[in-house]
Design a protein around this motif. Structure first.
Motif, PDB file in Angstrom:
ATOM      1  N   SER A  44       2.652 -21.089  65.746  1.00 50.08           N
ATOM      2  CA  SER A  44       2.697 -19.750  66.332  1.00 50.08           C
ATOM      3  C   SER A  44       4.024 -19.455  67.034  1.00 50.08           C
ATOM      4  O   SER A  44       4.632 -20.362  67.613  1.00 50.08           O
ATOM      5  N   VAL A  45       4.444 -18.208  67.018  1.00 46.13           N
ATOM      6  CA  VAL A  45       5.629 -17.813  67.806  1.00 46.13           C
ATOM      7  C   VAL A  45       5.316 -17.865  69.306  1.00 46.13           C
ATOM      8  O   VAL A  45       6.224 -17.781  70.134  1.00 46.13           O
ATOM      9  N   PHE A  46       4.041 -18.023  69.666  1.00 49.44           N
ATOM     10  CA  PHE A  46       3.640 -18.152  71.075  1.00 49.44           C
ATOM     11  C   PHE A  46       3.521 -19.619  71.495  1.00 49.44           C
ATOM     12  O   PHE A  46       3.103 -19.910  72.604  1.00 49.44           O
ATOM     13  N   ASP A  47       3.882 -20.524  70.570  1.00 46.20           N
ATOM     14  CA  ASP A  47       3.800 -21.953  70.914  1.00 46.20           C
ATOM     15  C   ASP A  47       4.857 -22.283  71.976  1.00 46.20           C
ATOM     16  O   ASP A  47       6.048 -21.977  71.802  1.00 46.20           O
ATOM     17  N   HIS A  48       4.418 -22.920  73.044  1.00 50.19           N
ATOM     18  CA  HIS A  48       5.345 -23.214  74.147  1.00 50.19           C
ATOM     19  C   HIS A  48       6.367 -24.305  73.792  1.00 50.19           C
ATOM     20  O   HIS A  48       7.356 -24.457  74.500  1.00 50.19           O
ATOM     21  N   GLY A  49       6.103 -25.012  72.697  1.00 48.47           N
ATOM     22  CA  GLY A  49       7.133 -25.931  72.210  1.00 48.47           C
ATOM     23  C   GLY A  49       8.365 -25.146  71.801  1.00 48.47           C
ATOM     24  O   GLY A  49       9.500 -25.550  72.057  1.00 48.47           O
ATOM     25  N   LEU A  50       8.133 -23.996  71.188  1.00 47.72           N
ATOM     26  CA  LEU A  50       9.213 -23.109  70.763  1.00 47.72           C
ATOM     27  C   LEU A  50       9.731 -22.257  71.935  1.00 47.72           C
ATOM     28  O   LEU A  50      10.941 -22.129  72.140  1.00 47.72           O
ATOM     29  N   LEU A  51       8.825 -21.687  72.717  1.00 47.16           N
ATOM     30  CA  LEU A  51       9.245 -20.768  73.791  1.00 47.16           C
ATOM     31  C   LEU A  51       9.967 -21.482  74.935  1.00 47.16           C
ATOM     32  O   LEU A  51      10.885 -20.932  75.535  1.00 47.16           O
ATOM     33  N   TYR A  52       9.529 -22.734  75.239  1.00 52.66           N
ATOM     34  CA  TYR A  52      10.091 -23.430  76.413  1.00 52.66           C
ATOM     35  C   TYR A  52      10.547 -24.858  76.147  1.00 52.66           C
ATOM     36  O   TYR A  52      10.953 -25.551  77.087  1.00 52.66           O
TER      37      TYR A  52
END
Ligand code: PXG
Length: 288
Positions: A18-26
């Motif tokens: 997901s684009v909401f995955d915190h691995g990606l976001l943070y």
């Protein structure tokens, strides 16, 4: 290619997070890079232990226990008929909202990729690497423990960019005190009057799995080894120097910051360590 993603084996074209995955976001997550040699996964249990410790430090729940994680790694290799290659195991905090709050992420994301690896060209094993010290310092243990193999690699990536700008493939990162911590994706060792010395984890080094192997090889070859603070001067004036990492294995360094190390050729002790390492990876490991 088949990828393990959250309990399923899917085609790589369907392996999406997901684009909401915190691995990606943070960069909120942890990972491991693991090698498989001749159908044996090298030091899998040690990699999984380090993964569990990294996750504990981030208060991130590992979705599978050790046995299930072991099986997932082996099965991903089997499904790809991979006997020699590189395994990337990633756990992220999972999908959440746009705030930092990790407790709003419902469940962690886990994926495993079993693929090929691009290695340093053979000429660098034959002739040795020329590396530089870069301005970007290693994050200190009171900020984000460098022993945590997290998805936050910006510190190392900045150093990697600086290395490339200086025309080098790898670079030394110093710690806040100005001592050598490690390289951007490798641990560093010097040999000084017959003793192997490497920076301690408290100096900013990742507890590398390959680094751990060097301690075992040193015992086997009867070479004294210890952790110690190293300055750039210590590396410039060392008899030999080499780097270790899952990707690099054991690679000689013959120049740092324009200073020739030792004879300027890969050293004899480094060569015997590399020989022992290559022997070990063929026989140690978990059979797929
Ligand atoms: N220090 C850092 C900062 C690392 O990222 C090592 C040391 C060596 O540790 P191991 O356990 O691999 O002996 C690493 C290794 C790769 C690759 O492709 C390696 C790492 C990260 C990303 C890619 O070799 N970490």
């Amino acid at each position: 290619m088949i990828v393990y993603l959250d309990g399923k084996y899917v085609d790589s074209s369907e392996a999406k997070v997901s684009v909401f995955d915190h691995g990606l976001l943070y960069g909120d997550g942890v990972f491991e890079g693991i090698r498989i040699y001749g159908g044996n996964v090298y030091r899998l249990d040690e990699h999984l232990e380090r993964l569990e410790m990294s996750a504990k430090a981030l208060m991130l729940a590992v979705p599978l226990d050790r046995a299930a994680m072991t099986e997932a790694v082996l099965e991903t290799c089997r499904k790809n008929n991979l006997a020699d290659g590189y395994i990337r195991l990633v756990i992220t905090r999972g999908a959440g909202d746009l705030g930092l709050a990790p407790w709003l992420c419902e469940k962690p994301t886990l994926f495993i990729i079993a693929s090929k690896i691009s290695l340093y060209p053979q000429e660098h094993y034959d002739n040795g690497l020329s590396i530089v010290t870069v301005p970007t310092r290693r994050i200190s243990p009171d900020m984000l423990p460098p022993t945590v193999k997290s998805l936050n690699y910006l510190n190392n990536i900045l150093a990697k960019i600086e290395a490339r700008q200086a025309g080098a493939l790898e670079a030394i990162m110093l710690n806040q005190q100005g001592y050598v911590a490690e390289c951007t994706a490798d641990n560093i060792f010097i040999i000084q009057k017959g003793t192997i010395i490497t920076p301690a984890a408290s100096a900013g080094a990742l507890k590398g799995i390959t680094r751990g192997t060097i301690f075992d090889i040193a015992v086997e070859l009867n070479i004294p080894i210890r952790e110690g603070d190293l300055t750039r001067y210590d590396v410039w004036c060392a008899d030999e120097c080499f780097l270790t990492g899952t990707g690099a294995e054991v690679i000689p360094v013959v120049k740092l910051d324009g200073r020739v190390i030792g004879t300027g050729k890969p050293g004899a002790i480094t060569a015997s360590i590399l020989q022992s390492f290559r022997k070990r990876v063929r026989v140690e490991g978990t059979r797929t």
